[in-house]
Design a protein around this motif. Structure first.
Motif, PDB file in Angstrom:
ATOM      1  N   VAL A   1       6.031-112.550  12.493  1.00 24.65           N
ATOM      2  CA  VAL A   1       5.808-113.589  11.237  1.00 24.65           C
ATOM      3  C   VAL A   1       5.976-115.020  11.359  1.00 24.65           C
ATOM      4  O   VAL A   1       5.312-115.762  10.834  1.00 24.65           O
ATOM      5  CB  VAL A   1       7.123-113.145  10.263  1.00 24.65           C
ATOM      6  CG1 VAL A   1       7.214-114.171   9.071  1.00 24.65           C
ATOM      7  CG2 VAL A   1       6.675-111.711   9.790  1.00 24.65           C
TER       8      VAL A   1
ATOM      9  N   LYS B   1       0.792-106.247   8.625  1.00 23.04           N
ATOM     10  CA  LYS B   1       0.818-107.400   9.467  1.00 23.04           C
ATOM     11  C   LYS B   1       1.057-107.085  11.086  1.00 23.04           C
ATOM     12  O   LYS B   1       0.397-107.776  12.059  1.00 23.04           O
ATOM     13  CB  LYS B   1       1.929-108.731   9.143  1.00 23.04           C
ATOM     14  CG  LYS B   1       1.985-109.787   9.812  1.00 23.04           C
ATOM     15  CD  LYS B   1       0.651-110.823   9.686  1.00 23.04           C
ATOM     16  CE  LYS B   1       0.944-111.305   8.107  1.00 23.04           C
ATOM     17  NZ  LYS B   1      -0.107-112.353   7.945  1.00 23.04           N
TER      18      LYS B   1
ATOM     19  N   LEU C   1       4.677-106.187   5.924  1.00 23.87           N
ATOM     20  CA  LEU C   1       5.057-106.608   7.179  1.00 23.87           C
ATOM     21  C   LEU C   1       4.604-105.494   8.242  1.00 23.87           C
ATOM     22  O   LEU C   1       3.884-105.990   9.234  1.00 23.87           O
ATOM     23  CB  LEU C   1       6.601-106.617   7.048  1.00 23.87           C
ATOM     24  CG  LEU C   1       7.257-107.849   6.592  1.00 23.87           C
ATOM     25  CD1 LEU C   1       8.709-107.960   6.745  1.00 23.87           C
ATOM     26  CD2 LEU C   1       6.736-109.363   7.411  1.00 23.87           C
TER      27      LEU C   1
ATOM     28  N   ASP D   1       3.025-118.319  10.520  1.00 21.58           N
ATOM     29  CA  ASP D   1       1.904-117.846  10.060  1.00 21.58           C
ATOM     30  C   ASP D   1       1.774-118.182   8.576  1.00 21.58           C
ATOM     31  O   ASP D   1       2.463-117.784   7.767  1.00 21.58           O
ATOM     32  CB  ASP D   1       1.821-116.337  10.247  1.00 21.58           C
ATOM     33  CG  ASP D   1       0.466-115.752   9.672  1.00 21.58           C
ATOM     34  OD1 ASP D   1      -0.143-116.575   9.390  1.00 21.58           O
ATOM     35  OD2 ASP D   1       0.439-114.430   9.621  1.00 21.58           O
TER      36      ASP D   1
ATOM     37  N   LEU E   1       4.324-114.765   0.729  1.00 18.32           N
ATOM     38  CA  LEU E   1       5.825-114.691   0.335  1.00 18.32           C
ATOM     39  C   LEU E   1       6.207-115.487  -0.960  1.00 18.32           C
ATOM     40  O   LEU E   1       6.698-114.960  -1.763  1.00 18.32           O
ATOM     41  CB  LEU E   1       6.616-114.847   1.402  1.00 18.32           C
ATOM     42  CG  LEU E   1       6.859-113.708   2.446  1.00 18.32           C
ATOM     43  CD1 LEU E   1       7.618-114.274   3.617  1.00 18.32           C
ATOM     44  CD2 LEU E   1       7.490-112.590   1.930  1.00 18.32           C
TER      45      LEU E   1
ATOM     46  N   THR F   1       1.525-115.723   5.699  1.00 21.38           N
ATOM     47  CA  THR F   1       2.635-114.867   5.541  1.00 21.38           C
ATOM     48  C   THR F   1       3.384-115.874   4.505  1.00 21.38           C
ATOM     49  O   THR F   1       4.037-115.263   3.641  1.00 21.38           O
ATOM     50  CB  THR F   1       3.488-114.478   6.792  1.00 21.38           C
ATOM     51  OG1 THR F   1       2.670-113.761   7.461  1.00 21.38           O
ATOM     52  CG2 THR F   1       4.785-114.015   6.298  1.00 21.38           C
TER      53      THR F   1
END
Length: 260
Positions: free
Chosen positions: A70, A210, A207, A6, A13, A9
């Protein structure tokens, strides 16, 4: 390497921790922000309290589910809707005897594959609906459970940071007669709060969001696939399926397989 990752993500990060690292490096250096006791208190304490709140099996299953979300690229609802309508159209033209060959093209969609297998086996439509509804409820319950675990861990992490701060302050007050020991105690006091805030707000809460979003999207796609399987089982006109599927999708995601 990133075909199934993804990308949102990854960008989040890198941007989040990159900016944090830049702020640290522009200061007095990264070594001042590394403290092993603080890491143990925050991460170990968060995991321990989370285990108290849930059972070991639930927490253990949360890790693969989180990594699965993720490291899986989000699927497009429009593409899934088009697949569903095409399958219904093909089944309408070729009959159920063509479904076994169709199954080879949906290996990456286990829910759809299971639904079509039941149709190909001649399972009654009412039973197909019941089984698929149970599967959808189970999938959504599992992912929401994982999000709940992450939310709980996000609540605990800052609290563990506060506990570490209190530990550090106690140590500092007990060492006022030794100036050389005040620095490490103060570092423990401050860094645990920082670690707890970073863990909760830059990792666990995002998370959890998500996974909740993924569960909602997954439920929509599975409803599309379930509707397609039941429509094929009833031998309905695929045009009716297209209309029903579009009613489940937002306007920008709706499909038009048949020319009006």
């Amino acid at each position: 390497m990133f075909g199934r990752f993804d990308i949102a993500t990854l960008i989040g990060l890198i941007a989040g921790f990159g900016l944090l690292a830049l702020a640290v490096l522009l200061g007095d250096g990264a070594l001042n922000f590394i403290n092993l006791p603080s890491v143990l208190i925050v991460i170990g304490g968060t995991l321990a309290v989370t285990l108290i709140s849930f059972n070991l099996g639930d927490v253990g299953r949360a890790f693969p589910t989180t990594f699965g979300v993720v490291f899986r690229r989000p699927r497009d609802a429009s593409q899934a809707a088009m697949i569903a309508v095409k399958l219904a159209d093909e089944a309408r033209r070729k009959g159920h005897l063509g479904l076994p060959r169709t199954l080879t093209g949906v290996r990456d969609e286990p829910f759809l594959r299971k639904a079509l297998e039941m149709v190909a086996d001649g399972t009654p439509t009412a039973e197909i609906e019941r089984i698929l509804e149970n599967d959808m409820a189970s999938i959504q319950s599992r992912e929401k459970g994982v999000a709940q675990i992450l939310r709980r861990a996000a609540e605990v992490a800052p609290a563990m940071g506060l506990i570490g701060t209190l530990v550090g302050l106690v140590q500092m007050l007990n060492r006022l007669d030794s100036p050389a020991d005040i620095g490490p105690a103060m570092a423990l006091a401050l860094l645990t709060t920082l670690y707890g805030a970073v863990l909760a707000n830059m990792v666990l809460n995002p998370l959890a969001t998500k996974i909740e979003r993924h569960a909602s999207d997954e439920a929509t796609l599975n409803r599309l696939y379930a509707a397609a399987a039941c429509s094929i089982s009833r031998k309905e006109n695929p045009r009716h399926l297209e209309t029903f599927i579009n009613s489940l999708l937002p306007p920008l995601k709706r499909v038009q397989f048949y020319a009006t």
